[in-house]
Motif scaffolding. Structure first.
Motif, PDB file in Angstrom:
ATOM      1  N   TRP A  33      38.975   3.473 -18.403  1.00 50.49           N
ATOM      2  CA  TRP A  33      40.066   2.981 -19.238  1.00 50.49           C
ATOM      3  C   TRP A  33      41.397   3.572 -18.803  1.00 50.49           C
ATOM      4  O   TRP A  33      41.475   4.731 -18.418  1.00 50.49           O
ATOM      5  CB  TRP A  33      39.848   3.390 -20.695  1.00 50.49           C
ATOM      6  N   CYS A  34      42.443   2.766 -18.907  1.00 46.70           N
ATOM      7  CA  CYS A  34      43.808   3.261 -18.814  1.00 46.70           C
ATOM      8  C   CYS A  34      44.360   3.122 -20.228  1.00 46.70           C
ATOM      9  O   CYS A  34      44.602   2.019 -20.711  1.00 46.70           O
ATOM     10  CB  CYS A  34      44.656   2.462 -17.835  1.00 46.70           C
ATOM     11  N   HIS A  35      44.516   4.246 -20.900  1.00 46.74           N
ATOM     12  CA  HIS A  35      44.945   4.203 -22.301  1.00 46.74           C
ATOM     13  C   HIS A  35      46.411   3.807 -22.444  1.00 46.74           C
ATOM     14  O   HIS A  35      46.802   3.271 -23.478  1.00 46.74           O
ATOM     15  CB  HIS A  35      44.665   5.544 -22.968  1.00 46.74           C
ATOM     16  N   ASP A  36      47.208   4.050 -21.395  1.00 43.64           N
ATOM     17  CA  ASP A  36      48.617   3.644 -21.458  1.00 43.64           C
ATOM     18  C   ASP A  36      48.774   2.130 -21.368  1.00 43.64           C
ATOM     19  O   ASP A  36      49.568   1.536 -22.084  1.00 43.64           O
ATOM     20  CB  ASP A  36      49.410   4.321 -20.336  1.00 43.64           C
ATOM     21  N   CYS A  37      48.003   1.513 -20.475  1.00 43.75           N
ATOM     22  CA  CYS A  37      48.132   0.069 -20.245  1.00 43.75           C
ATOM     23  C   CYS A  37      47.103  -0.756 -21.015  1.00 43.75           C
ATOM     24  O   CYS A  37      47.250  -1.966 -21.132  1.00 43.75           O
ATOM     25  CB  CYS A  37      47.986  -0.229 -18.763  1.00 43.75           C
ATOM     26  N   GLY A  38      46.028  -0.104 -21.466  1.00 45.99           N
ATOM     27  CA  GLY A  38      44.978  -0.822 -22.178  1.00 45.99           C
ATOM     28  C   GLY A  38      44.028  -1.569 -21.264  1.00 45.99           C
ATOM     29  O   GLY A  38      43.284  -2.432 -21.709  1.00 45.99           O
ATOM     30  N   GLU A  39      44.032  -1.246 -19.975  1.00 49.75           N
ATOM     31  CA  GLU A  39      43.133  -1.916 -19.042  1.00 49.75           C
ATOM     32  C   GLU A  39      41.770  -1.243 -19.040  1.00 49.75           C
ATOM     33  O   GLU A  39      41.652  -0.043 -19.231  1.00 49.75           O
ATOM     34  CB  GLU A  39      43.715  -1.900 -17.632  1.00 49.75           C
ATOM     35  N   ARG A  40      40.729  -2.043 -18.799  1.00 49.14           N
ATOM     36  CA  ARG A  40      39.350  -1.565 -18.782  1.00 49.14           C
ATOM     37  C   ARG A  40      38.648  -2.109 -17.555  1.00 49.14           C
ATOM     38  O   ARG A  40      38.797  -3.277 -17.221  1.00 49.14           O
ATOM     39  CB  ARG A  40      38.628  -2.043 -20.038  1.00 49.14           C
ATOM     40  N   ASP A  50      34.424   8.059  -7.492  1.00 50.56           N
ATOM     41  CA  ASP A  50      35.752   8.470  -7.950  1.00 50.56           C
ATOM     42  C   ASP A  50      36.318   7.474  -8.960  1.00 50.56           C
ATOM     43  O   ASP A  50      36.058   6.274  -8.885  1.00 50.56           O
ATOM     44  CB  ASP A  50      36.712   8.587  -6.770  1.00 50.56           C
ATOM     45  N   ALA A  51      37.090   7.997  -9.900  1.00 49.32           N
ATOM     46  CA  ALA A  51      37.739   7.138 -10.889  1.00 49.32           C
ATOM     47  C   ALA A  51      38.771   6.255 -10.195  1.00 49.32           C
ATOM     48  O   ALA A  51      39.518   6.719  -9.338  1.00 49.32           O
ATOM     49  CB  ALA A  51      38.409   7.986 -11.964  1.00 49.32           C
ATOM     50  N   PRO A  52      38.822   4.974 -10.567  1.00 47.82           N
ATOM     51  CA  PRO A  52      39.807   4.070  -9.957  1.00 47.82           C
ATOM     52  C   PRO A  52      41.199   4.312 -10.517  1.00 47.82           C
ATOM     53  O   PRO A  52      41.365   4.949 -11.558  1.00 47.82           O
ATOM     54  CB  PRO A  52      39.295   2.685 -10.352  1.00 47.82           C
ATOM     55  N   GLU A  53      42.191   3.783  -9.819  1.00 46.88           N
ATOM     56  CA  GLU A  53      43.562   3.808 -10.310  1.00 46.88           C
ATOM     57  C   GLU A  53      43.813   2.530 -11.096  1.00 46.88           C
ATOM     58  O   GLU A  53      43.301   1.468 -10.768  1.00 46.88           O
ATOM     59  CB  GLU A  53      44.542   3.893  -9.147  1.00 46.88           C
ATOM     60  N   CYS A  54      44.610   2.640 -12.126  1.00 48.93           N
ATOM     61  CA  CYS A  54      45.001   1.485 -12.923  1.00 48.93           C
ATOM     62  C   CYS A  54      45.807   0.536 -12.042  1.00 48.93           C
ATOM     63  O   CYS A  54      46.725   0.964 -11.337  1.00 48.93           O
ATOM     64  CB  CYS A  54      45.820   1.929 -14.130  1.00 48.93           C
ATOM     65  N   SER A  55      45.474  -0.749 -12.101  1.00 53.54           N
ATOM     66  CA  SER A  55      46.190  -1.720 -11.269  1.00 53.54           C
ATOM     67  C   SER A  55      47.614  -1.970 -11.764  1.00 53.54           C
ATOM     68  O   SER A  55      48.456  -2.443 -11.017  1.00 53.54           O
ATOM     69  CB  SER A  55      45.420  -3.038 -11.219  1.00 53.54           C
ATOM     70  N   SER A  56      47.907  -1.621 -13.021  1.00 54.48           N
ATOM     71  CA  SER A  56      49.241  -1.836 -13.576  1.00 54.48           C
ATOM     72  C   SER A  56      50.186  -0.669 -13.335  1.00 54.48           C
ATOM     73  O   SER A  56      51.331  -0.853 -12.943  1.00 54.48           O
ATOM     74  CB  SER A  56      49.164  -2.100 -15.081  1.00 54.48           C
ATOM     75  N   CYS A  57      49.698   0.573 -13.606  1.00 49.76           N
ATOM     76  CA  CYS A  57      50.602   1.715 -13.524  1.00 49.76           C
ATOM     77  C   CYS A  57      50.259   2.709 -12.411  1.00 49.76           C
ATOM     78  O   CYS A  57      51.051   3.592 -12.120  1.00 49.76           O
ATOM     79  CB  CYS A  57      50.649   2.459 -14.866  1.00 49.76           C
ATOM     80  N   GLU A  59      48.013   5.084 -12.424  1.00 47.42           N
ATOM     81  CA  GLU A  59      47.429   6.343 -12.899  1.00 47.42           C
ATOM     82  C   GLU A  59      45.905   6.298 -12.792  1.00 47.42           C
ATOM     83  O   GLU A  59      45.300   5.234 -12.855  1.00 47.42           O
ATOM     84  CB  GLU A  59      47.835   6.595 -14.355  1.00 47.42           C
ATOM     85  N   GLU A  60      45.289   7.472 -12.667  1.00 46.07           N
ATOM     86  CA  GLU A  60      43.841   7.537 -12.624  1.00 46.07           C
ATOM     87  C   GLU A  60      43.275   7.162 -13.996  1.00 46.07           C
ATOM     88  O   GLU A  60      43.756   7.619 -15.033  1.00 46.07           O
ATOM     89  CB  GLU A  60      43.376   8.941 -12.245  1.00 46.07           C
ATOM     90  N   MET A  61      42.245   6.332 -13.992  1.00 44.64           N
ATOM     91  CA  MET A  61      41.636   5.875 -15.234  1.00 44.64           C
ATOM     92  C   MET A  61      40.624   6.914 -15.727  1.00 44.64           C
ATOM     93  O   MET A  61      40.114   7.715 -14.958  1.00 44.64           O
ATOM     94  CB  MET A  61      40.975   4.513 -15.024  1.00 44.64           C
ATOM     95  N   THR A  62      40.326   6.892 -17.027  1.00 45.50           N
ATOM     96  CA  THR A  62      39.415   7.830 -17.658  1.00 45.50           C
ATOM     97  C   THR A  62      38.076   7.155 -17.907  1.00 45.50           C
ATOM     98  O   THR A  62      38.035   6.044 -18.439  1.00 45.50           O
ATOM     99  CB  THR A  62      39.991   8.299 -19.013  1.00 45.50           C
ATOM    100  N   PHE A  63      36.975   7.843 -17.551  1.00 40.60           N
ATOM    101  CA  PHE A  63      35.648   7.291 -17.792  1.00 40.60           C
ATOM    102  C   PHE A  63      35.192   7.628 -19.202  1.00 40.60           C
ATOM    103  O   PHE A  63      35.302   8.767 -19.645  1.00 40.60           O
ATOM    104  CB  PHE A  63      34.633   7.846 -16.790  1.00 40.60           C
ATOM    105  N   GLU A  64      34.698   6.624 -19.908  1.00 38.43           N
ATOM    106  CA  GLU A  64      34.162   6.825 -21.245  1.00 38.43           C
ATOM    107  C   GLU A  64      32.799   6.162 -21.317  1.00 38.43           C
ATOM    108  O   GLU A  64      32.635   5.017 -20.934  1.00 38.43           O
ATOM    109  CB  GLU A  64      35.117   6.250 -22.297  1.00 38.43           C
TER     110      GLU A  64
END
Length: 74
Positions: A33-40, A50-57, A59-64
């Motif tokens: 998840w990217c909590h800033d952009c809301g992407e999943r 490795d955690a992917p980068e958000c395609s919008s911003c 930033e590294e995404m968080t695994f939940e």
């Protein structure tokens, strides 16, 4: 009543398996998840560990992890 029974059976069959259309040998454990952009991004859609980068911003995404047993990381 044959038509009604057939339609009823068809609808029952279409909701039997929540993982239909997915690879039965791989089961999702959660999503990134990217909590800033809301992407999943579902973990099955990510290559490597490795955690992917958000395609919008970027930033590294968080695994939940998924809490439920439905196969969905919602």
């Amino acid at each position: 009543m044959g038509v009604l029974t057939t339609v009823k059976e068809m609808f029952a069959a279409s909701t039997q398996n929540p993982n239909r259309g997915e690879d039965p040998t791989r089961e999702s454990e959660g999503a990134y998840w990217c909590h800033d952009c809301g992407e999943r991004v579902l973990d099955l859609d990510v290559d490597g560990d490795d955690a992917p980068e958000c395609s919008s911003c970027g930033e590294e995404m968080t695994f939940e992890r998924s809490v439920g047993s439905t196969g969905c990381a919602c």
